[in-house]
Design a protein around this motif. Structure first.
Motif, PDB file in Angstrom:
ATOM      1  N   VAL A 186      26.133 -20.819  -1.569  1.00  0.00           N
ATOM      2  CA  VAL A 186      26.367 -19.391  -1.401  1.00  0.00           C
ATOM      3  C   VAL A 186      27.866 -19.130  -1.297  1.00  0.00           C
ATOM      4  CG1 VAL A 186      26.179 -19.443   1.132  1.00  0.00           C
ATOM      5  CG2 VAL A 186      25.685 -17.317  -0.092  1.00  0.00           C
ATOM      6  N   ASP A 187      28.319 -18.058  -1.906  1.00  0.00           N
ATOM      7  CA  ASP A 187      29.712 -17.621  -1.788  1.00  0.00           C
ATOM      8  C   ASP A 187      29.760 -16.518  -0.738  1.00  0.00           C
ATOM      9  OD1 ASP A 187      32.352 -16.947  -2.071  1.00  0.00           O
ATOM     10  OD2 ASP A 187      32.130 -16.048  -4.056  1.00  0.00           O
ATOM     11  N   ASP A 188      29.977 -16.921   0.501  1.00  0.00           N
ATOM     12  CA  ASP A 188      30.022 -15.970   1.615  1.00  0.00           C
ATOM     13  C   ASP A 188      31.429 -15.967   2.212  1.00  0.00           C
ATOM     14  OD1 ASP A 188      29.692 -14.439   3.898  1.00  0.00           O
ATOM     15  OD2 ASP A 188      28.009 -15.589   4.681  1.00  0.00           O
ATOM     16  N   ARG A 189      31.810 -17.055   2.851  1.00  0.00           N
ATOM     17  CA  ARG A 189      33.115 -17.129   3.518  1.00  0.00           C
ATOM     18  C   ARG A 189      34.075 -18.138   2.919  1.00  0.00           C
ATOM     19  NH1 ARG A 189      30.658 -15.980   8.872  1.00  0.00           N
ATOM     20  NH2 ARG A 189      29.158 -17.417   8.047  1.00  0.00           N
ATOM     21  N   VAL A 190      33.720 -18.775   1.829  1.00  0.00           N
ATOM     22  CA  VAL A 190      34.590 -19.785   1.233  1.00  0.00           C
ATOM     23  C   VAL A 190      35.709 -19.077   0.483  1.00  0.00           C
ATOM     24  CG1 VAL A 190      34.724 -21.749  -0.330  1.00  0.00           C
ATOM     25  CG2 VAL A 190      32.648 -21.351   0.996  1.00  0.00           C
TER      26      VAL A 190
END
Length: 192
Positions: free
Chosen positions: A148-152
């Protein structure tokens, strides 16, 4: 047994070990060990930042094994794969074939919590709704996802490495047997 025979066998075994240690870094197709000395073949990796974007894509919550399949790195059954994750400053130049490298850990982002490493096979969908959602649920669980691309913020920081299970094949056994025969023939020729 003669000392010449033992020297030949020793030389063959040592040369096999030397060839196995020659490559540094993770190389697709190379074999690595886990802490139980099971053999795993490296097949590729996936970066958490390449996963679906939260919240716009309504991503699913995947554990490390499920993410390896969702990312397209492999389509093998989950029971036949393993994941390894390392701290950002891990030095791959120090890795060589034979190291106990497959640690069965994966990077996860958690809905409402920081990016962390957990076991490759955790229950990622804390509330069982099929999606990566925010919050702590009535059962005390949260959602986490390895894809998932959340906080990266930067590519390459949170990479999960994928391996497939390797069983010792008959050709490998035959190769070892052939080397032993070659050693015996060589010793016999040296005696003559």
């Amino acid at each position: 047994m003669s000392s010449k025979f033992l020297k030949v066998i020793f030389a063959v075994v040592m040369s096999i070990g030397a060839f196995g240690q020659a490559n540094a870094g993770l190389i697709v197709g190379e074999n690595y060990l886990d802490s139980e000395n099971l053999i795993w073949e490296y097949v590729g990796s996936y970066d958490m930042i390449d996963g679906p974007s939260w919240p716009s894509d309504s991503p699913a919550a995947y554990n490390g094994l499920e993410a390896a399949v969702a990312s397209g790195v492999t389509n093998l059954p989950l029971a036949d794969i393993a994941i390894a994750a390392f701290d950002i400053d891990f030095d791959f130049d120090l890795v060589s074939t034979g190291d106990q490298l497959v640690n069965h850990m994966a990077w996860y982002d958690g809905a409402g919590v920081a990016i962390s490493m957990f076991s490759e096979d955790i229950v990622a969908d804390g509330n069982g709704d099929g999606f990566y959602t925010q919050g702590v649920f009535a059962n005390g669980q949260t959602d986490r996802s390895a894809w998932v691309d959340d906080r990266v913020f930067f590519a390459g920081d949170y990479v999960n490495y994928v391996f497939k299970r390797v069983s010792v094949s008959e050709p490998a056994t035959l190769a070892i047997f052939a080397l032993a025969i070659f050693g015996l023939v060589s010793v016999r020729r040296l005696k003559n």
